[in-house]
Design an enzyme around this catalytic site. Structure first.
Site, short mmCIF file in Angstrom:
data_model
loop_
_atom_site.label_atom_id
_atom_site.label_comp_id
_atom_site.label_asym_id
_atom_site.label_seq_id
_atom_site.Cartn_x
_atom_site.Cartn_y
_atom_site.Cartn_z
N SER A 90 12.17 0.59 6.33
CA SER A 90 11.15 -0.24 6.42
C SER A 90 12.61 -1.18 6.22
O SER A 90 14.18 -0.80 6.24
CB SER A 90 11.07 -0.33 4.38
N ARG A 91 12.77 -2.12 6.53
CA ARG A 91 13.77 -3.22 6.74
C ARG A 91 14.24 -3.62 5.64
O ARG A 91 15.05 -4.08 5.17
CB ARG A 91 13.24 -4.29 7.82
N ASP A 144 -9.58 -8.01 7.03
CA ASP A 144 -8.53 -6.89 6.63
C ASP A 144 -9.31 -6.17 5.42
O ASP A 144 -9.48 -3.96 5.27
CB ASP A 144 -7.71 -7.39 6.16
N ILE A 149 1.01 -1.00 -0.33
CA ILE A 149 -0.25 0.10 -0.14
C ILE A 149 0.63 1.34 0.01
O ILE A 149 0.49 2.34 -0.70
CB ILE A 149 -1.32 0.20 1.03
N LYS A 191 -5.85 2.41 8.15
CA LYS A 191 -6.81 1.07 8.65
C LYS A 191 -5.83 -0.49 8.93
O LYS A 191 -4.80 -0.92 7.98
CB LYS A 191 -7.45 1.09 7.87
P1 NAP Z 1 2.90 -5.56 2.92
O1 NAP Z 1 2.78 -5.34 1.93
O2 NAP Z 1 2.92 -6.55 4.42
O3 NAP Z 1 3.49 -4.35 3.55
C1 NAP Z 1 3.76 -4.19 5.02
C2 NAP Z 1 5.75 -3.93 5.08
O4 NAP Z 1 5.80 -3.83 6.92
C3 NAP Z 1 5.58 -4.83 4.52
O5 NAP Z 1 6.57 -4.70 3.74
C4 NAP Z 1 7.32 -4.78 6.05
O6 NAP Z 1 8.31 -3.60 5.27
C5 NAP Z 1 6.75 -3.81 7.21
N1 NAP Z 1 6.37 -4.75 8.33
C6 NAP Z 1 6.84 -4.00 9.57
N2 NAP Z 1 6.95 -4.44 10.62
C7 NAP Z 1 6.31 -5.48 9.75
C8 NAP Z 1 5.74 -7.23 10.75
N3 NAP Z 1 6.35 -7.05 11.76
N4 NAP Z 1 5.31 -8.52 9.44
C9 NAP Z 1 5.18 -7.74 8.42
N5 NAP Z 1 5.59 -6.40 8.20
C10 NAP Z 1 6.17 -5.48 8.58
O7 NAP Z 1 1.53 -5.09 3.23
P2 NAP Z 1 -0.18 -3.65 3.11
O8 NAP Z 1 -0.68 -4.71 2.00
O9 NAP Z 1 1.32 -2.68 2.44
O10 NAP Z 1 -0.75 -3.39 4.40
C11 NAP Z 1 0.11 -2.49 5.68
C12 NAP Z 1 -1.34 -1.94 6.41
O11 NAP Z 1 -2.11 -1.11 5.08
C13 NAP Z 1 -2.19 -3.27 6.42
O12 NAP Z 1 -2.72 -2.56 7.50
C14 NAP Z 1 -3.18 -3.30 5.15
O13 NAP Z 1 -5.04 -3.29 5.93
C15 NAP Z 1 -3.29 -1.12 5.25
N6 NAP Z 1 -3.87 -1.86 3.59
C16 NAP Z 1 -4.01 -2.78 2.62
C17 NAP Z 1 -4.10 -2.34 1.37
C18 NAP Z 1 -3.74 -2.96 -0.30
O14 NAP Z 1 -4.39 -2.93 -0.54
N7 NAP Z 1 -2.44 -3.45 0.11
C19 NAP Z 1 -4.81 -1.09 1.13
C20 NAP Z 1 -5.28 -0.78 2.01
C21 NAP Z 1 -4.88 -0.38 3.10
P3 NAP Z 1 9.99 -3.91 5.62
O15 NAP Z 1 9.88 -5.85 5.49
O16 NAP Z 1 11.10 -2.99 4.62
O17 NAP Z 1 10.26 -3.32 7.11
#
Ligand code: NAP
Length: 309
Positions: free
Chosen positions: A33-34, A165, A11, A87
């Site tokens: 970010s890690r 989610d 996101i 969110k």
């Molecule tokens: P994601 O692709 O997994 O990205 C989250 C990032 O957070 C990871 O790349 C990771 O980056 C970092 N992170 C730090 N601590 C972590 C941990 N303990 N476990 C996993 N990742 C960790 O997730 P996302 O889809 O972007 O979603 C993130 C948030 O945005 C969620 O709350 C989701 O509900 C919300 N959201 C997502 C979307 C969508 O379509 N994907 C839409 C709207 C809202 P590093 O490893 O580099 O630290």
């Protein structure tokens, strides 16, 4: 204003970075970010190091999953920074309340964003429903988890919410457009064998005027994705489609449909964050997360077939 993005995943890349780049209010000044980074932007793998190195960055936007979010938010607030939360605002209600107390004490902004509330037709739906008597509300949120969350293991862990989610996006719209207070009375949570969170959920709600309120969330959808809210009233039926991007009222399509709910949502969230920071205001509406917590508290569990990406 300079802003730092934390958690460079799906996101952050798809919505936050472009929304900040296009905004007259914001300049992306650092990332934390890690593993991820944004080309040309100073990158840190530790929030504390970034906060210390950049006292000029007064605002931090968190795009990490819900469970680690509290730790990052508490650290940023303790350093006197304004904080914007993806969110859901946290993994539990109590940690969100704790963050609100910290923000108030530090006199900084805390903004719990609900991006689906910014979808193009949500405000029009709210305006039309105002003053009408709701008799039936049906929410159908069916999408393919493999398409929208490829390889994301955190959604299956405790606090990851599973199908809530996306389901919480529907709840964020419903709690915006329906004024009456509702609460969950029944929930069925379908949890894949060996996983911690549901792949599907069905909910029933109490509505003070006796409207029949039901919601179905399912992550096992092939083909067309369905994000629909149908509200029957004493003045006819309103249908919000495509996550709030399209609207029909008594069978007639409303003007201004975008076709994609996400278009405009994040620019509007960042514009709102700029306004909140200008006055140090707090915007933390926990209503959608409260309904999810109630569903987990009250819900029956059934075990369904194992899920793998
Ligand atoms: P994601 O692709 O997994 O990205 C989250 C990032 O957070 C990871 O790349 C990771 O980056 C970092 N992170 C730090 N601590 C972590 C941990 N303990 N476990 C996993 N990742 C960790 O997730 P996302 O889809 O972007 O979603 C993130 C948030 O945005 C969620 O709350 C989701 O509900 C919300 N959201 C997502 C979307 C969508 O379509 N994907 C839409 C709207 C809202 P590093 O490893 O580099 O630290």
């Amino acid at each position: 204003m300079k802003i730092a993005l934390v958690g460079i995943g799906a996101i952050a890349r798809n919505q936050h970075v472009p929304a900040i780049a296009a905004s007259p209010d914001w300049e992306l000044a650092a990332t934390v970010s890690r593993h991820g980074s944004v080309p040309g932007i100073p990158a840190y793998d530790d929030l504390g190091a970034m906060l210390q190195a950049h006292p000029d960055i007064r605002v931090v936007s968190l795009c990490v999953p819900p469970v680690p979010r509290y730790g990052y938010a508490a650290e940023a607030l303790a350093a006197g920074r304004h904080v914007m939360l993806e969110k859901p605002p946290g993994a539990t209600l109590s940690e969100c309340v704790a963050l609100e107390d910290m923000a108030r004490a530090a006199r900084v902004t805390l903004f719990a964003t609900w991006h689906s509330r910014e979808a193009g037709q949500v405000a029009a739906a709210k305006a039309w429903l105002a003053g009408k008597r709701l008799t039936r509300l049906r929410v159908t949120w069916r999408e393919d988890v493999r398409r929208w969350h490829p390889g994301q293991e955190w959604i299956w862990e405790p606090g990851g919410l599973g199908v809530f989610d996306p389901g919480i996006n529907a709840l964020s719209i419903v709690t915006e457009i329906v004024a009456a207070p509702m609460h969950v009375t029944e929930a069925m949570l379908s949890v894949p064998q060996g996983r911690q969170t549901p792949i599907a959920a069905s909910l029933r709600f109490h509505h003070p005027d006796g409207a029949e309120v039901a919601m179905e969330f399912d992550w096992r959808q092939d083909g067309d994705q369905i994000w629909t809210i149908e509200a029957e009233t004493d003045a006819g039926t309103l249908t919000l489609l495509d996550g709030g991007a399209r609207l029909t009222v008594v069978g007639a399509p409303a003007a201004g449909a975008t076709g994609d709910a996400l278009i405009g949502e994040y620019p509007r969230l960042y514009a709102r964050m700029a306004r909140l920071v200008a006055t140090g205001a707090i915007d933390l509406d926990l209503a959608p997360l409260r309904h999810v917590a109630d569903a987990f508290t009250l819900g029956r569990r059934e075990t369904v077939e194992p899920f793998d990406f």
